[in-house]
Enzyme design. Structure first.
Site, PDB file in Angstrom:
ATOM      1  N   LEU A  17       0.831  -1.216   0.000  1.00  0.00           N
ATOM      2  CA  LEU A  17       0.000   0.000   0.000  1.00  0.00           C
ATOM      3  C   LEU A  17       0.862   1.262   0.000  1.00  0.00           C
ATOM      4  O   LEU A  17       0.331   2.371  -0.092  1.00  0.00           O
ATOM      5  CB  LEU A  17      -0.899   0.009   1.250  1.00  0.00           C
ATOM      6  CG  LEU A  17      -1.945  -1.106   1.327  1.00  0.00           C
ATOM      7  CD1 LEU A  17      -2.645  -1.101   2.695  1.00  0.00           C
ATOM      8  CD2 LEU A  17      -2.981  -0.949   0.220  1.00  0.00           C
ATOM      9  N   LYS A  67      15.647  -5.787   5.204  1.00  0.00           N
ATOM     10  CA  LYS A  67      15.922  -4.701   6.160  1.00  0.00           C
ATOM     11  C   LYS A  67      17.320  -4.787   6.785  1.00  0.00           C
ATOM     12  O   LYS A  67      17.941  -3.771   7.076  1.00  0.00           O
ATOM     13  CB  LYS A  67      14.862  -4.686   7.261  1.00  0.00           C
ATOM     14  CG  LYS A  67      13.507  -4.184   6.768  1.00  0.00           C
ATOM     15  CD  LYS A  67      12.489  -4.180   7.884  1.00  0.00           C
ATOM     16  CE  LYS A  67      11.162  -3.623   7.400  1.00  0.00           C
ATOM     17  NZ  LYS A  67      10.113  -3.667   8.423  1.00  0.00           N
ATOM     18  N   ASP A 103       9.694   2.064  11.885  1.00  0.00           N
ATOM     19  CA  ASP A 103       8.663   1.107  12.313  1.00  0.00           C
ATOM     20  C   ASP A 103       8.277   1.303  13.780  1.00  0.00           C
ATOM     21  O   ASP A 103       7.104   1.243  14.137  1.00  0.00           O
ATOM     22  CB  ASP A 103       9.159  -0.344  12.130  1.00  0.00           C
ATOM     23  CG  ASP A 103       9.059  -0.812  10.683  1.00  0.00           C
ATOM     24  OD1 ASP A 103       8.290  -0.201   9.910  1.00  0.00           O
ATOM     25  OD2 ASP A 103       9.750  -1.794  10.334  1.00  0.00           O
ATOM     26  N   GLY A 128       7.908 -13.114  17.768  1.00  0.00           N
ATOM     27  CA  GLY A 128       8.658 -12.873  16.534  1.00  0.00           C
ATOM     28  C   GLY A 128       9.960 -12.156  16.834  1.00  0.00           C
ATOM     29  O   GLY A 128      10.056 -11.407  17.824  1.00  0.00           O
ATOM     30  N   GLY A 130      12.024 -11.113  13.866  1.00  0.00           N
ATOM     31  CA  GLY A 130      12.507 -10.734  12.536  1.00  0.00           C
ATOM     32  C   GLY A 130      12.692  -9.227  12.437  1.00  0.00           C
ATOM     33  O   GLY A 130      12.823  -8.524  13.451  1.00  0.00           O
ATOM     34  N   ALA A 132      10.664  -6.727  11.693  1.00  0.00           N
ATOM     35  CA  ALA A 132       9.673  -5.861  12.333  1.00  0.00           C
ATOM     36  C   ALA A 132       9.868  -5.845  13.849  1.00  0.00           C
ATOM     37  O   ALA A 132       9.798  -4.785  14.488  1.00  0.00           O
ATOM     38  CB  ALA A 132       8.264  -6.318  11.976  1.00  0.00           C
ATOM     39  N   TYR A 219      -1.888  -6.738   8.559  1.00  0.00           N
ATOM     40  CA  TYR A 219      -3.209  -6.124   8.392  1.00  0.00           C
ATOM     41  C   TYR A 219      -3.931  -6.866   7.270  1.00  0.00           C
ATOM     42  O   TYR A 219      -3.337  -7.675   6.554  1.00  0.00           O
ATOM     43  CB  TYR A 219      -3.087  -4.617   8.090  1.00  0.00           C
ATOM     44  CG  TYR A 219      -2.026  -4.292   7.090  1.00  0.00           C
ATOM     45  CD1 TYR A 219      -0.714  -4.035   7.493  1.00  0.00           C
ATOM     46  CD2 TYR A 219      -2.318  -4.313   5.729  1.00  0.00           C
ATOM     47  CE1 TYR A 219       0.272  -3.785   6.572  1.00  0.00           C
ATOM     48  CE2 TYR A 219      -1.327  -4.061   4.798  1.00  0.00           C
ATOM     49  CZ  TYR A 219      -0.035  -3.799   5.224  1.00  0.00           C
ATOM     50  OH  TYR A 219       0.946  -3.573   4.308  1.00  0.00           O
TER      51      TYR A 219
HETATM   52  P1  NDP Z   1      10.738 -11.350   8.850  1.00  0.00           P
HETATM   53  O1  NDP Z   1      10.779 -12.298   7.694  1.00  0.00           O
HETATM   54  O2  NDP Z   1      11.922 -10.504   9.101  1.00  0.00           O
HETATM   55  O3  NDP Z   1      10.427 -12.175  10.195  1.00  0.00           O
HETATM   56  C1  NDP Z   1       9.402 -13.129  10.179  1.00  0.00           C
HETATM   57  C2  NDP Z   1       9.111 -13.564  11.601  1.00  0.00           C
HETATM   58  O4  NDP Z   1       7.988 -14.456  11.564  1.00  0.00           O
HETATM   59  C3  NDP Z   1      10.249 -14.321  12.252  1.00  0.00           C
HETATM   60  O5  NDP Z   1      10.234 -14.051  13.626  1.00  0.00           O
HETATM   61  C4  NDP Z   1       9.853 -15.782  11.968  1.00  0.00           C
HETATM   62  O6  NDP Z   1      10.398 -16.718  12.875  1.00  0.00           O
HETATM   63  C5  NDP Z   1       8.366 -15.702  12.176  1.00  0.00           C
HETATM   64  N1  NDP Z   1       7.635 -16.793  11.501  1.00  0.00           N
HETATM   65  C6  NDP Z   1       7.502 -16.992  10.176  1.00  0.00           C
HETATM   66  N2  NDP Z   1       6.762 -18.111   9.956  1.00  0.00           N
HETATM   67  C7  NDP Z   1       6.436 -18.603  11.184  1.00  0.00           C
HETATM   68  C8  NDP Z   1       5.700 -19.741  11.609  1.00  0.00           C
HETATM   69  N3  NDP Z   1       5.160 -20.609  10.729  1.00  0.00           N
HETATM   70  N4  NDP Z   1       5.532 -19.948  12.946  1.00  0.00           N
HETATM   71  C9  NDP Z   1       6.075 -19.069  13.839  1.00  0.00           C
HETATM   72  N5  NDP Z   1       6.809 -17.979  13.481  1.00  0.00           N
HETATM   73  C10 NDP Z   1       6.976 -17.768  12.169  1.00  0.00           C
HETATM   74  O7  NDP Z   1       9.422 -10.452   8.637  1.00  0.00           O
HETATM   75  P2  NDP Z   1       9.117  -9.006   9.269  1.00  0.00           P
HETATM   76  O8  NDP Z   1       9.603  -9.026  10.670  1.00  0.00           O
HETATM   77  O9  NDP Z   1       9.596  -7.955   8.368  1.00  0.00           O
HETATM   78  O10 NDP Z   1       7.509  -8.953   9.231  1.00  0.00           O
HETATM   79  C11 NDP Z   1       6.743  -9.609  10.224  1.00  0.00           C
HETATM   80  C12 NDP Z   1       5.290  -9.160  10.113  1.00  0.00           C
HETATM   81  O11 NDP Z   1       5.168  -7.769  10.414  1.00  0.00           O
HETATM   82  C13 NDP Z   1       4.675  -9.317   8.719  1.00  0.00           C
HETATM   83  O12 NDP Z   1       3.315  -9.705   8.853  1.00  0.00           O
HETATM   84  C14 NDP Z   1       4.747  -7.924   8.130  1.00  0.00           C
HETATM   85  O13 NDP Z   1       3.751  -7.708   7.136  1.00  0.00           O
HETATM   86  C15 NDP Z   1       4.465  -7.101   9.384  1.00  0.00           C
HETATM   87  N6  NDP Z   1       4.973  -5.737   9.284  1.00  0.00           N
HETATM   88  C16 NDP Z   1       4.073  -4.711   9.389  1.00  0.00           C
HETATM   89  C17 NDP Z   1       4.484  -3.420   9.321  1.00  0.00           C
HETATM   90  C18 NDP Z   1       3.476  -2.321   9.448  1.00  0.00           C
HETATM   91  O14 NDP Z   1       3.846  -1.166   9.209  1.00  0.00           O
HETATM   92  N7  NDP Z   1       2.254  -2.632   9.825  1.00  0.00           N
HETATM   93  C19 NDP Z   1       5.912  -3.054   9.135  1.00  0.00           C
HETATM   94  C20 NDP Z   1       6.782  -4.203   9.077  1.00  0.00           C
HETATM   95  C21 NDP Z   1       6.308  -5.481   9.128  1.00  0.00           C
HETATM   96  P3  NDP Z   1      11.849 -17.392  12.583  1.00  0.00           P
HETATM   97  O15 NDP Z   1      12.855 -16.398  13.057  1.00  0.00           O
HETATM   98  O16 NDP Z   1      11.816 -18.617  13.385  1.00  0.00           O
HETATM   99  O17 NDP Z   1      11.914 -17.652  11.096  1.00  0.00           O
END
Ligand code: NDP
Length: 281
Positions: A17, A67, A103, A128, A130, A132, A219
Site C-alpha cells: 500500500l 531490512k 517502524d 517474533g 525478525g 519488524a 493487516y
Molecule cells: P521477517 O521475515 O523478518 O520475520 C518473520 C518472523 O515471523 C520471524 O520471527 C519468523 O520466525 C516468524 N515466523 C515466520 N513463519 C512462522 C511460523 N510458521 N511460525 C512461527 N513464526 C513464524 O518479517 P518481518 O519481521 O519484516 O515482518 C513480520 C510481520 O510484520 C509481517 O506480517 C509484516 O507484514 C508485518 N509488518 C508490518 C508493518 C506495518 O507497518 N504494519 C511493518 C513491518 C512489518 P523465525 O525467526 O523462526 O523464522
C-alpha cells in the site's frame, strides 16, 4: 527539474500500500514525487538499489526480507536504526545511503495517539524476532513498558534480539514451547509473518490477562487468524497493523521531505477502502 523518485523494495511487494500512501502524502503536501514498488529477490537487493539510484532514486522504503542488508550498506544510521539493527528507510546522500527505522515510532504513535493506549508499566509479549520485531522493540522500551518478553520460533533469533536490546532487567527471552507456563500479559504483539502463510500458530488463552490488548503488525487477511484468536480468548482491544503502516510511512515522508503529512486522512481512506472491499457484490 526531474521529479524525485522513491520506492518500496521488497519481495513480495506487488500488493504494498506504500505507493498509494506516499502518492496521497505527496498531494497533501504539494510535493511532486514518483513512488513505485520494486520487487527484489533476496540476493538482488544491492543491484536493484543501485539501479534505483541510477534512475534518480532519492530514497527508498525497505521491507521483508531486505531490512538487515539495507542497514549493512548504509554510510550512517540514525540512532533508532542502529539500535534496531535494521533499516526501513533509505535516504540518498552524495556518496551512498543513510538509514533510518520508522517502524518503532510508527507502532508507538498508532497505539498511543490513535488508539489511546498508555504503554507505561505494561507487561508485553512480543512474538517474533525478525525485521519488524527488531524495529519495534526499542521503541516499546522507550515508551516505558515494564517488561518485554520475547518468543520466536527460532530460539537463536530470540536471544540475538534480546542481547541486542541490552536491557537484561526488562527484556526476557523465552522459548516458544514454554508459552503455556509463561504467565499472562497486558499487551501481546504478533510480529511474525505467519499470517501471510496460512499456517496455524496455536497459542494458549492463558496469555491473555484481564484488559489485555492484542496487536498484529500485519493487516487485512494476514491479521485475521491471530486477532480472531485474541478476541475468542478474551482480549479487550484488538488492533491490526494498518495504523502502524501509515504512521511509519508518515515518518519516512518526514525524513525525506521535512514535512509531517496528515496520517489520519490516509488511515481513514484505507479503512474506507477496506470496508468497501469487504461488502459482498
Ligand atoms: P521477517 O521475515 O523478518 O520475520 C518473520 C518472523 O515471523 C520471524 O520471527 C519468523 O520466525 C516468524 N515466523 C515466520 N513463519 C512462522 C511460523 N510458521 N511460525 C512461527 N513464526 C513464524 O518479517 P518481518 O519481521 O519484516 O515482518 C513480520 C510481520 O510484520 C509481517 O506480517 C509484516 O507484514 C508485518 N509488518 C508490518 C508493518 C506495518 O507497518 N504494519 C511493518 C513491518 C512489518 P523465525 O525467526 O523462526 O523464522
Amino acid at each position: 527539474m526531474p521529479i524525485p523518485r522513491y520506492a518500496v523494495i521488497g519481495h513480495p511487494v506487488a500488493h504494498s500500500l506504500s505507493p498509494f500512501i506516499h502518492a496521497t502524502f505527496s498531494r497533501q503536501a504539494g510535493i511532486p514525487l514518483e513512488y513505485v514498488a520494486i520487487d527484489a529477490a533476496p540476493d538482488a537487493f544491492d543491484a536493484v538499489l543501485a539501479e534505483h539510484a541510477a534512475h534518480g532514486g532519492a530514497g527508498a522504503n525497505v521491507t521483508l526480507p531486505h531490512k538487515r542488508r539495507a542497514a549493512a550498506i548504509c554510510g550512517n544510521l540514525s540512532d533508532r536504526a542502529r539500535r534496531a539493527g535494521v533499516v526501513n528507510t533509505l535516504i540518498r546522500t552524495a556518496t551512498g545511503w543513510d538509514g533510518d527505522n520508522t517502524d518503532g515510532v510508527g507502532l508507538v504513535r498508532d497505539l498511543t495517539d490513535r488508539h489511546g493506549q498508555d504503554l507505561r508499566s505494561r507487561k508485553v509479549l512480543l512474538i517474533g524476532a525478525g525485521g519488524a520485531a527488531h524495529g519495534v522493540a526499542p521503541a516499546l522500551l522507550d515508551a516505558g513498558i515494564a517488561d518485554l518478553f520475547i518468543v520466536n520460533r527460532s530460539g537463536d533469533r530470540t536471544d540475538a534480539l534480546a542481547d541486542a536490546l541490552g536491557e537484561p532487567m526488562r527484556v526476557h527471552p523465552r522459548y516458544f514451547r514454554d508459552l503455556g507456563t509463561i504467565g499472562s500479559f497486558d499487551l501481546i504483539i504478533n510480529a511474525t509473518s505467519i499470517g501471510h502463510s496460512g499456517e496455524d500458530m496455536p497459542l494458549p488463552g492463558s496469555l491473555i490477562a484481564p484488559r489485555c490488548d492484542v496487536v498484529d503488525l500485519g493487516y487485512g487477511e494476514a491479521a485475521i487468524a491471530f486477532l480472531s484468536w485474541a478476541r475468542a480468548s478474551g482480549a479487550d482491544h484488538t488492533i491490526d497493523g494498518l495504523g502502524m503502516l501509515v504512521e511509519q510511512a508518515a515518518e519516512s515522508f518526514k525524513c525525506w521531505h521535512g514535512v509531517r503529512p496528515d496520517a489520519d486522512a490516509v488511515y481513514a481512506a484505507l479503512r474506507a477502502r477496506e470496508s468497501a472491499l469487504a461488502v459482498p457484490g
